[in-house]
Design a protein around this motif. Structure first.
Motif, PDB file in Angstrom:
ATOM      1  N   ALA A  35      51.785  44.131  34.609  1.00 18.14           N
ATOM      2  CA  ALA A  35      52.968  44.588  35.329  1.00 18.14           C
ATOM      3  C   ALA A  35      54.092  44.977  34.379  1.00 18.14           C
ATOM      4  CB  ALA A  35      53.444  43.503  36.297  1.00 18.14           C
ATOM      5  N   GLU A  36      54.209  44.257  33.272  1.00 16.14           N
ATOM      6  CA  GLU A  36      55.268  44.547  32.305  1.00 16.14           C
ATOM      7  C   GLU A  36      55.087  45.915  31.654  1.00 16.14           C
ATOM      8  OE1 GLU A  36      55.145  41.369  29.538  1.00 16.14           O
ATOM      9  OE2 GLU A  36      55.926  39.860  30.938  1.00 16.14           O
ATOM     10  N   GLY A  37      53.838  46.320  31.442  1.00 19.09           N
ATOM     11  CA  GLY A  37      53.592  47.567  30.728  1.00 19.09           C
ATOM     12  C   GLY A  37      53.207  48.743  31.597  1.00 19.09           C
ATOM     13  N   PHE A  38      53.149  48.538  32.926  1.00 22.06           N
ATOM     14  CA  PHE A  38      52.726  49.608  33.827  1.00 22.06           C
ATOM     15  C   PHE A  38      53.941  50.150  34.557  1.00 22.06           C
ATOM     16  CE2 PHE A  38      50.952  51.013  37.993  1.00 22.06           C
ATOM     17  CZ  PHE A  38      50.208  52.083  37.494  1.00 22.06           C
ATOM     18  N   ALA A  39      54.146  51.464  34.475  1.00 19.44           N
ATOM     19  CA  ALA A  39      55.367  52.065  35.017  1.00 19.44           C
ATOM     20  C   ALA A  39      55.285  52.321  36.522  1.00 19.44           C
ATOM     21  CB  ALA A  39      55.657  53.378  34.287  1.00 19.44           C
ATOM     22  N   GLY A  40      54.089  52.399  37.067  1.00 18.46           N
ATOM     23  CA  GLY A  40      53.945  52.698  38.486  1.00 18.46           C
ATOM     24  C   GLY A  40      54.016  51.460  39.351  1.00 18.46           C
ATOM     25  N   ASN A  41      53.548  51.599  40.586  1.00 15.88           N
ATOM     26  CA  ASN A  41      53.502  50.473  41.517  1.00 15.88           C
ATOM     27  C   ASN A  41      52.181  49.725  41.347  1.00 15.88           C
ATOM     28  OD1 ASN A  41      56.002  50.787  43.052  1.00 15.88           O
ATOM     29  ND2 ASN A  41      55.102  52.718  43.720  1.00 15.88           N
ATOM     30  N   LEU A  42      52.269  48.404  41.297  1.00 13.90           N
ATOM     31  CA  LEU A  42      51.099  47.553  41.135  1.00 13.90           C
ATOM     32  C   LEU A  42      50.861  46.795  42.433  1.00 13.90           C
ATOM     33  CD1 LEU A  42      48.915  46.320  39.279  1.00 13.90           C
ATOM     34  CD2 LEU A  42      50.610  44.595  38.603  1.00 13.90           C
ATOM     35  N   PHE A  43      49.742  47.097  43.097  1.00 14.83           N
ATOM     36  CA  PHE A  43      49.350  46.386  44.310  1.00 14.83           C
ATOM     37  C   PHE A  43      48.352  45.294  43.914  1.00 14.83           C
ATOM     38  CE2 PHE A  43      49.793  50.451  47.126  1.00 14.83           C
ATOM     39  CZ  PHE A  43      51.158  50.465  46.859  1.00 14.83           C
ATOM     40  N   VAL A  44      48.586  44.082  44.381  1.00 19.41           N
ATOM     41  CA  VAL A  44      47.695  42.958  44.059  1.00 19.41           C
ATOM     42  C   VAL A  44      47.346  42.226  45.343  1.00 19.41           C
ATOM     43  CG1 VAL A  44      47.374  40.857  42.701  1.00 19.41           C
ATOM     44  CG2 VAL A  44      48.847  42.692  41.826  1.00 19.41           C
ATOM     45  N   SER A  45      46.067  42.007  45.567  1.00 20.72           N
ATOM     46  CA  SER A  45      45.651  41.291  46.772  1.00 20.72           C
ATOM     47  C   SER A  45      45.730  39.785  46.548  1.00 20.72           C
ATOM     48  CB  SER A  45      44.215  41.665  47.157  1.00 20.72           C
ATOM     49  OG  SER A  45      43.280  41.075  46.269  1.00 20.72           O
ATOM     50  N   LEU A  46      46.208  39.070  47.564  1.00 25.06           N
ATOM     51  CA  LEU A  46      45.986  37.632  47.614  1.00 25.06           C
ATOM     52  C   LEU A  46      44.539  37.452  48.060  1.00 25.06           C
ATOM     53  CD1 LEU A  46      49.255  36.367  49.347  1.00 25.06           C
ATOM     54  CD2 LEU A  46      48.651  36.213  46.925  1.00 25.06           C
ATOM     55  N   PRO A  47      43.712  36.749  47.282  1.00 24.96           N
ATOM     56  CA  PRO A  47      42.277  36.706  47.591  1.00 24.96           C
ATOM     57  C   PRO A  47      41.990  35.959  48.892  1.00 24.96           C
ATOM     58  CG  PRO A  47      42.800  35.179  45.827  1.00 24.96           C
ATOM     59  CD  PRO A  47      44.048  35.984  46.071  1.00 24.96           C
ATOM     60  N   PRO A  48      40.926  36.345  49.567  1.00 23.54           N
ATOM     61  CA  PRO A  48      40.538  35.639  50.792  1.00 23.54           C
ATOM     62  C   PRO A  48      39.843  34.317  50.481  1.00 23.54           C
ATOM     63  CG  PRO A  48      38.932  37.333  50.287  1.00 23.54           C
ATOM     64  CD  PRO A  48      40.026  37.471  49.261  1.00 23.54           C
ATOM     65  N   VAL A  49      39.687  33.507  51.506  1.00 24.98           N
ATOM     66  CA  VAL A  49      38.889  32.283  51.361  1.00 24.98           C
ATOM     67  C   VAL A  49      37.500  32.686  50.869  1.00 24.98           C
ATOM     68  CG1 VAL A  49      37.838  30.358  52.605  1.00 24.98           C
ATOM     69  CG2 VAL A  49      40.145  31.101  53.189  1.00 24.98           C
ATOM     70  N   PRO A  50      36.982  32.020  49.833  1.00 27.90           N
ATOM     71  CA  PRO A  50      35.650  32.391  49.328  1.00 27.90           C
ATOM     72  C   PRO A  50      34.600  32.381  50.428  1.00 27.90           C
ATOM     73  CG  PRO A  50      36.734  30.902  47.797  1.00 27.90           C
ATOM     74  CD  PRO A  50      37.604  30.959  49.019  1.00 27.90           C
TER      75      PRO A  50
END
Length: 227
Positions: free
Chosen positions: A112-127
C-alpha cells in the motif's frame, strides 16, 4: 447475463479493443485461480461505459505481488485487488495461523505504501474445509476466524489507499451451497461457482466506479419556496 453470453461479450471486446481505448487498468492477485472472474468483471465495467484492461497474477502469488507488484502489473495500474482465502495460503488448523496472518498483513501494508492506485483487499471468508474434522483445529474455529479479522482490520486501517471488502459477507448472502464448487476446486483451484463469480464481479465493479469515477452533481433550485 449468463455464462455463455458473458464469455462471448468479453471475447469480442478483447478482440477489438485498442491500447489507446483503455481507460482503467486493473490487477487481480488471489490465493486461488482467479481467471474465471475476468469476463464477469470486464463485462460489468464495459456495461458501465468503461474500457478496462484486467490482468491476473498466477494463483497464490499474493506475497510476491506485495513485494514487487510491477513484476506482474503495469506501473500505471489504477486498481490492484487482493482476494484472500486462508485455507489456500496457510495451515488453518494451527495456532501459527495468527502469526502468519500478521506477516501477510505487514506485506500488504508495504504494498500500500508503494502503490499509487486504489488497493482493494478482501477480508477472508471462514475457511471452507469439507474434508476436515473440526477436532483437528488447535483453537476454536470461530475464535480463530474472529482473531484473524481483527488483525487485518487493525493493521490495514493504517493504509491510506486501501478499500476493504467482506468476502464472507458476500458468501453468506449468496448461500454457501451456491458458492462452492468442490469439483472445480480440486481440479483447477477454482473454488467458486459461476453464480458467485458473477456476484463478486458486480460488487467489485461498484467499488471500482465508486473510487475511480467522479460522482455526478445535482443542483436543486427552489423557485417558489416549496422545498
Amino acid at each position: 447475463m449468463g455464462f455463455v453470453e458473458t464469455q462471448k461479450k468479453w471475447t469480442s471486446y478483447l478482440s477489438s479493443v485498442q491500447d489507446g481505448d483503455i481507460d482503467i487498468r486493473i490487477g487481480l492477485a488471489a490465493s486461488m485461480t482467479i481467471e474465471p472472474l475476468l469476463p464477469y468483471l470486464g463485462v460489468a465495467l464495459i456495461e458501465g461505459n468503461k474500457s478496462p484492461k484486467i490482468d491476473a497474477a498466477p494463483y497464490n502469488h499474493i506475497r510476491q505481488v506485495c513485494q514487487n507488484p510491477y513484476a506482474y502489473f503495469a506501473e500505471n495500474t489504477d486498481v490492484l485487488c487482493l482476494i484472500l482465502r486462508l485455507e489456500d495460503m496457510f495451515d488453518v488448523s494451527s495456532t501459527s495461523l495468527l502469526k502468519d496472518v500478521k506477516e501477510l498483513t505487514d506485506d500488504i501494508l508495504k504494498l500500500a505504501e508503494g502503490f499509487a492506485g486504489n488497493l482493494f483487499v478482501s477480508l477472508p471468508p471462514v475457511p471452507y474445509l469439507p474434508q476436515h474434522n473440526v477436532n483437528v483445529f488447535e483453537m476454536p474455529r470461530d475464535k480463530m476466524f474472529h482473531d484473524v479479522r481483527l488483525i487485518l482490520l487493525d493493521k490495514l486501517s493504517r493504509a491510506r489507499n486501501r478499500v476493504l471488502f467482506d468476502l464472507d459477507d458476500l458468501m453468506s448472502r449468496e448461500g454457501y451451497k451456491d458458492v462452492h464448487d468442490n469439483r472445480k476446486a480440486y481440479m483447477y483451484r477454482q473454488p467458486w461457482t459461476e453464480t458467485f463469480y458473477a456476484r463478486l464481479s458486480s460488487h467489485l465493479s461498484r467499488m471500482v466506479f465508486a473510487q475511480n469515477v467522479a460522482p455526478k452533481k445535482c443542483i436543486v433550485v427552489d423557485a417558489d419556496h416549496t422545498l
